[in-house]
Design an enzyme around this catalytic site. Structure first.
Site, PDB file in Angstrom:
ATOM      1  N   LYS A 106      59.283  29.655  69.771  1.00  0.00           N
ATOM      2  CA  LYS A 106      57.934  29.157  70.053  1.00  0.00           C
ATOM      3  C   LYS A 106      56.991  30.298  70.410  1.00  0.00           C
ATOM      4  CE  LYS A 106      59.685  26.071  72.792  1.00  0.00           C
ATOM      5  NZ  LYS A 106      59.909  25.099  73.840  1.00  0.00           N
ATOM      6  N   GLU A 134      61.043  21.786  76.372  1.00  0.00           N
ATOM      7  CA  GLU A 134      59.975  22.115  77.301  1.00  0.00           C
ATOM      8  C   GLU A 134      58.670  21.882  76.531  1.00  0.00           C
ATOM      9  OE1 GLU A 134      60.077  26.104  78.848  1.00  0.00           O
ATOM     10  OE2 GLU A 134      58.273  25.749  80.022  1.00  0.00           O
ATOM     11  N   ARG A 136      72.970  28.952  68.303  1.00  0.00           N
ATOM     12  CA  ARG A 136      71.667  28.475  67.861  1.00  0.00           C
ATOM     13  C   ARG A 136      71.513  28.718  66.369  1.00  0.00           C
ATOM     14  NH1 ARG A 136      67.792  30.014  71.217  1.00  0.00           N
ATOM     15  NH2 ARG A 136      66.101  30.033  69.751  1.00  0.00           N
TER      16      ARG A 136
END
Ligand code: ATP
Ligand code: MG
Length: 542
Positions: free
Chosen positions: A277, A36, A267
């Site tokens: 982020k 994104e 992850r």
């Protein structure tokens, strides 16, 4: 096509792919990396990039770089540019053309109308609070909205009015019609579209309704004919909706089978940094670091400026592997991978980071010699360079002491050491901030006399007259504790700037990796000299 692997490099995703190719479900695989564009990529993304692009390469398939740009408010072109640059830097081949979810907005909308007319979606007009309340929670089933039984035609005209800007933000939401009592909360009529009168960085003001991520993502994958859609474990509970949606659209003839398969993996979590982020933005906006590409940041832009290499990150990704089990990786593993690669590619240089002067009192004033210095001790083919030597040299402050502790083999009154690639010198004392020595003229390195005196210490130096003075940034870990949560855990010593003296050849080097002997690996980046990593792990637990 189906290459054989040694078991050690295999993982559960490769097993699925190999089986799909063997059974003929797919002839060619296609994966994707779907960032994104709302921030810079970090080391966690590198794991995903290297995994997706690596699988495509290994199995002769392809991998798309697709921007998941469905949320107009947080996204920017600047993020798109930096992401493309980082993906290229990692060596990932996406065919030169990035794809955008926003290019599929028309099709996504067409799918929404199909879901409405086939009775699989409805427009809900409850307030956000009511919707939340009626969704229930894990142990409490949800309650149907009063609007759930609207007719298809009413739903369709409301959806079109939403699209045409006739309603305010939040007035209505398009929802899938699945099951408000499902044990999986993600199946309790998830939202598909919301009204948001916002300008999108690519589609401008064309749309005032935007698809939800969970609705958009499966469609993006299907449109691009992704075969294996890899994501992190948090999305495991979304998989039933992913499959529900794609099957409804395939049943309606809007998509072709075989449909993409979502596969989850753990992850990357790393000690001593934050990989999110949202939290990294806080460090930037709070002024705790010098921007997204500050060399201390765990962003790929920062890593690059720090001197980390794409090859080092690839080694790291291979070493940590891929699995379903939660992963917390010690930062030192990443550093070891960088050392390993930098050891192979970085020429050796001499630099004095904390200089004091050494004078060789019996060396003729004005005399200079060029010493032959190997560029890499294990790579004779890299040759030697000539480094000027003279009567006054810079040495490291801690290579001299008045009162040597036991086992100290460097300079102290009366001690003899070798100046690397130069002469053996005997320390006569310390006076006015200067270490005074005499040299043994027959001991020049590379001559038969070099071995005449046995010394235990071997220190580096830079000729005062020829030295290149430079500010050197000594970077260290950004957080002082293993599992940081906030800015209070920042390491106050994560950057230290010193006035160093470098050997003259370093004056004009640009973006190149070097090893400063005895100190570590450094990068000369546009006039800045940054420490990438020390030679040894100074954080090792004792
Ligand atoms: P963040 O939580 O930092 O905001 P994100 O997952 O929201 O990250 P996206 O841009 O949506 O960021 O992620 C793009 C891809 O990178 C996704 O497929 C995501 O699963 C993957 N990814 C993100 N963080 C990690 C991580 N720590 N380890 C492995 N893959 C990751
Ligand atoms: Mg995300």
């Amino acid at each position: 096509m189906n290459k054989s692997h040694t078991p050690s490099t295999s993982n559960f995703i490769k097993q699925i792919i190999a089986a799909d190719l063997a059974s003929g479900k797919h002839v060619k695989i296609r994966t994707r990396f779907p960032p994104e564009p709302n921030g810079y990529l970090h080391l966690g993304h590198a794991k995903s990039i290297l995994l997706n692009f690596g699988l495509a390469k290994e199995y002769g398939g392809a991998c798309n770089l697709r921007f998941d740009d469905t949320n107009p408010e947080k996204e920017e072109q600047a993020y798109v540019d930096s992401i493309v640059e980082s993906v290229k830097w990692l060596g990932a081949d996406f065919g030169g053309k990035a794809l955008y979810a926003s290019d599929y907005f028309d099709f996504m909308y067409q799918c929404a109308e199909h879901l409405v007319t086939s009775g699989n979606a409805y427009v809900d007009s409850q307030s956000a609070d009511e919707m939340k309340h009626n969704r229930g929670f894990f142990t409490k089933p949800g309650v149907d909205s009063l609007f759930r039984s609207r007719s298809s035609s009413e739903n369709l005209s409301l959806l079109r009015e939403m699209r045409d800007g006739k309603h305010a933000d939040g007035a209505h939401v398009l929802r899938a019609k699945i099951d408000m009592r499902s044990p999986n909360i993600n199946l309790r009529d998830p939202a598909l579209y919301r009204i948001k009168k916002a300008t999108h960085h690519r589609t401008g003001d064309k749309w005032c309704i935007y698809p939800m991520y969970t609705y958009a993502h499966p469609i993006e994958d299907a449109v691009e004919k992704i075969t294996h859609s890899l994501c992190t474990l948090e999305f495991e509970d979304q998989r039933p909706f992913y499959d529900w949606l794609l099957n409804k659209l395939a049943d309606g003839g809007l998509l072709q089978r075989p449909l993409p398969q979502q596969i989850e993996f753990a992850r990357l979590n790393l000690t001593h940094v934050l990989l999110s982020k949202r939290l990294l933005i806080k460090l930037v906006e709070g002024g705790h670091v010098d921007g997204w590409d500050d060399p201390r940041m765990p962003t790929l832009a920062g890593a690059r400026r720090r001197g980390y290499t794409a090859d080092g990150l690839r080694r790291f990704a291979e070493r940590i592997g891929v699995s379903k089990a939660h992963q917390m990786i010690d930062y030192s593993i990443l550093e070891d991978c960088m050392r390993e690669h930098l050891n192979e590619i970085a020429p050796r240089r001499m630099a004095v980071l904390d200089p004091i002067k050494l004078v060789i009192e019996n060396y003729p004033e004005g005399q200079e010699e060029l010493m032959d210095v190997p560029n890499h001790p294990q790579k004779p083919e890299w040759g030697k360079r000539q480094v000027p030597f003279s009567r006054e040299l810079w040495i490291e402050r801690d290579d001299y002491t008045d009162s040597p502790p036991k086992g100290y083999f460097r300079l102290a009154p009366g001690a003899t050491v070798r100046l690397r690639y130069g002469y053996a010198v005997k320390c006569e004392g310390y006076h006015n901030g200067i270490v005074r020595c005499t040299y043994l003229a027959e001991t020049r390195s590379g001559t038969p006399g070099a071995d005449a005196v046995k010394v235990k210490g071997n220190i580096h130096w830079v000729s005062v007259k020829h030295a290149h003075a430079a500010q050197v940034h000594l970077y260290d870990r950004l957080f002082k504790i293993e599992h940081p949560e906030s800015v209070e855990h920042l390491n106050p010593d994560s950057i230290k700037t010193v006035s160093a003296q470098l050997e003259p050849g370093l004056k004009d080097s640009k973006e190149s990796h070097v090893q400063f002997e005895r100190h570590g690996y450094f990068i000369c980046d546009d006039g800045r000299v940054n420490r990438t990593v020390t030679l040894r792990d100074s954080w090792a637990k004792h």
